[in-house]
Design an enzyme around this catalytic site. Structure first.
Site, PDB file in Angstrom:
ATOM      1  N   LYS A  85      -1.016  54.404  30.568  1.00  9.95           N
ATOM      2  CA  LYS A  85      -3.068  53.501  29.494  1.00  9.95           C
ATOM      3  C   LYS A  85      -2.900  54.427  27.944  1.00  9.95           C
ATOM      4  CE  LYS A  85      -4.411  52.515  33.836  1.00  9.95           C
ATOM      5  NZ  LYS A  85      -3.321  53.121  34.587  1.00  9.95           N
ATOM      6  N   GLU A 107     -14.104  51.731  32.111  1.00 10.22           N
ATOM      7  CA  GLU A 107     -14.200  51.506  33.816  1.00 10.22           C
ATOM      8  C   GLU A 107     -12.991  52.350  34.208  1.00 10.22           C
ATOM      9  OE1 GLU A 107     -12.458  49.222  32.347  1.00 10.22           O
ATOM     10  OE2 GLU A 107     -10.809  48.864  32.724  1.00 10.22           O
ATOM     11  N   SER A 374       6.206  54.209  34.730  1.00  9.87           N
ATOM     12  CA  SER A 374       4.928  53.913  34.405  1.00  9.87           C
ATOM     13  C   SER A 374       3.980  55.680  34.369  1.00  9.87           C
ATOM     14  CB  SER A 374       3.924  52.998  35.237  1.00  9.87           C
ATOM     15  OG  SER A 374       3.219  52.956  36.339  1.00  9.87           O
TER      16      SER A 374
HETATM   17  C1  LIG Z   1      -2.977  52.893  36.145  1.00 11.06           C
HETATM   18  C2  LIG Z   1      -1.706  52.394  36.412  1.00 11.06           C
HETATM   19  C3  LIG Z   1      -1.071  51.408  37.079  1.00 11.06           C
HETATM   20  C4  LIG Z   1      -1.471  50.296  37.115  1.00 11.06           C
HETATM   21  O1  LIG Z   1      -1.968  49.942  36.426  1.00 11.06           O
HETATM   22  P1  LIG Z   1      -1.306  48.712  35.310  1.00 11.06           P
HETATM   23  O2  LIG Z   1      -2.604  47.991  35.067  1.00 11.06           O
HETATM   24  O3  LIG Z   1      -1.069  47.432  36.228  1.00 11.06           O
HETATM   25  O4  LIG Z   1       0.035  48.677  34.728  1.00 11.06           O
HETATM   26  C5  LIG Z   1       0.437  52.132  37.189  1.00 11.06           C
HETATM   27  N1  LIG Z   1       0.586  53.655  36.915  1.00 11.06           N
HETATM   28  C6  LIG Z   1       0.709  53.976  36.587  1.00 11.06           C
HETATM   29  C7  LIG Z   1       0.965  55.119  36.364  1.00 11.06           C
HETATM   30  C8  LIG Z   1      -1.034  53.758  36.562  1.00 11.06           C
HETATM   31  O5  LIG Z   1      -1.553  54.609  36.023  1.00 11.06           O
END
Ligand SMILES: *Cc1c(COP(=O)(O)O)cnc(C)c1O
Length: 392
Positions: A85, A107, A374
């Site tokens: 993020k 948000e 992610s």
């Molecule tokens: C917020 C988040 C997501 C989901 O958000 P996307 O906008 O779909 O990428 C996925 N993995 C992690 C670790 C997150 O913090």
């Protein structure tokens, strides 16, 4: 109204007052997107503050455990603050600075985007307010405190289900009333144009890096890219540099929760219908009255009722493939990655890993696939412990 940007999805379905602020944002984005000085500053922070580039790690043990394609992990979990993020937040806050804004608002659902925004606001000396559903504030009390430690103010969204959907509604309202000195840092590839395009732009660093890394390691492009999809920012960033490479399969993994034939899921592509949500036309899980339905996943980052409009489009034209993974499969994948590689992935990312573990055995050993991790899973340890206690 601004033009629809992704086939029949996207657009800016907002009142006049918001349109002015969005237009201003679009102009600034277009001005700085290719600006050398802006990009030099962004790249400086991505490198020295976030820790990029993130490794593309060949998971040999996991590959052997699955059989089939070589599995590479794109390690966004190693970024400062523990997820992808921050790539987007840095880009947007630097835009805010160029616009002369003094305050940022955001948000947050579980708190991850809120923490990333509070972090960068602290770094850049900006005032930060985060809107968070009152219900989510109770569930994620530690993240509320963490944002406050970083100097942010957390405001409870008290309408509706008091979760992420309402936090977005209230953040947009607050922004429209204060857009003279305030920038709205939107956390996923969703919302009215130009936000999905901006978020993709700042997240595409994931695939620009991974494309160069895999070419160096394997001498060819991967067979598939696999990423989890909440709003879709890590996925669109993971796909972006490969969209023109038709031989590379792009696979988005949605949360099936307790199963897509129960009401307890967040599988927007699998079960959604076209509607307008948060200023964009997209697919959305609706109830029998065609109202936005509550969604569920064990992953706090995946329970968003809509999806980024570009994913709805990639699905519609067949360029992207979207699949689902249940809570149980995601937890199992998380534990498998811990045990085989010593890596604790976020429960969101574990959805992508779970699908990769099914997909790899269908491939040849000389093929490679890339899974985006992610985020890291430290935040999920308690929830996993609870899950295992309840599901023994
Ligand atoms: C917020 C988040 C997501 C989901 O958000 P996307 O906008 O779909 O990428 C996925 N993995 C992690 C670790 C997150 O913090």
């Amino acid at each position: 109204m601004l033009k629809d940007v992704f086939g029949s999805f996207g657009g800016a379905y907002v009142p006049e007052a918001q349109l002015k602020a969005l237009k201003e944002l679009e102009e600034v984005f277009l001005k700085y997107r290719d600006d050398e000085e802006f990009n030099a500053e962004l790249n400086y922070y991505l490198k020295d503050y976030v820790g990029r580039q993130s490794p593309l790690y060949y998971a040999d043990n996991l590959t052997k455990a699955c059989g089939g394609a070589k599995i590479y992990l794109k390690r966004e979990d190693l970024n400062h603050t523990g997820a992808h993020k921050i790539n987007n937040v840095l880009g947007q806050v630097l835009l805010a600075k160029r616009m002369g804004k003094k305050k940022v608002i955001a948000e947050t659902g579980a708190g991850q985007h809120g923490v990333a925004t509070a972090t960068v606001a602290a770094l850049m000396g900006m005032e930060c307010t985060v809107y968070m559903g009152k219900e989510d504030m109770k569930r994620q009390a530690l993240n509320v405190f963490r944002m406050e430690m970083l100097g942010a103010k957390v405001v409870a969204a008290t309408s509706g289900t008091q979760t992420l959907k309402e936090a977005v509604d209230e953040a947009i309202d607050a922004w429209v009333n204060a857009s003279d000195d305030t920038f709205y840092v939107l956390g996923s590839a969703v919302g009215p144009h130009p936000y999905p395009t901006i978020v993709k732009h700042f997240q595409k660093v994931i695939s620009e890096e991974s494309r160069a890394q895999i070419l160096e390691k394997e001498g060819k492009l991967p067979k598939a890219i696999i990423a989890c999809v909440g709003g879709g920012s890590n996925a669109i960033g993971s796909f972006a540099a490969y969209i023109e490479d038709s031989e590379v399969e792009l696979i988005g993994v949605e949360a099936a929760g307790k199963g897509i034939d129960t009401p307890m899921h967040a599988a927007t592509i699998a079960k959604g219908e076209p509607t307008v949500l948060h200023g964009m036309k997209t697919l959305c899980v609706l109830d029998e009255n065609k109202e936005v339905a509550p969604v569920y996943s064990i992953s706090p980052g995946l329970d968003y009722p809509g999806i980024g409009p570009e994913h709805a489009y990639l699905n519609e034209i067949g360029r992207g493939k979207y699949v689902t993974i249940t809570d149980a499969e995601a937890v199992e994948a998380l534990l498998t990655l811990c045990k085989t590689e010593g890596i604790l992935p976020a429960i969101e990312s574990s959805h992508a890993l779970a699908y990769a573990m099914k997909y790899a055995p269908t491939c040849k050993p000389e093929e490679a696939i890339i899974v985006t991790v992610s985020g890291r899973g430290d935040k999920d340890v308690e929830a996993i412990a609870d899950y295992l206690k309840e599901n023994q």
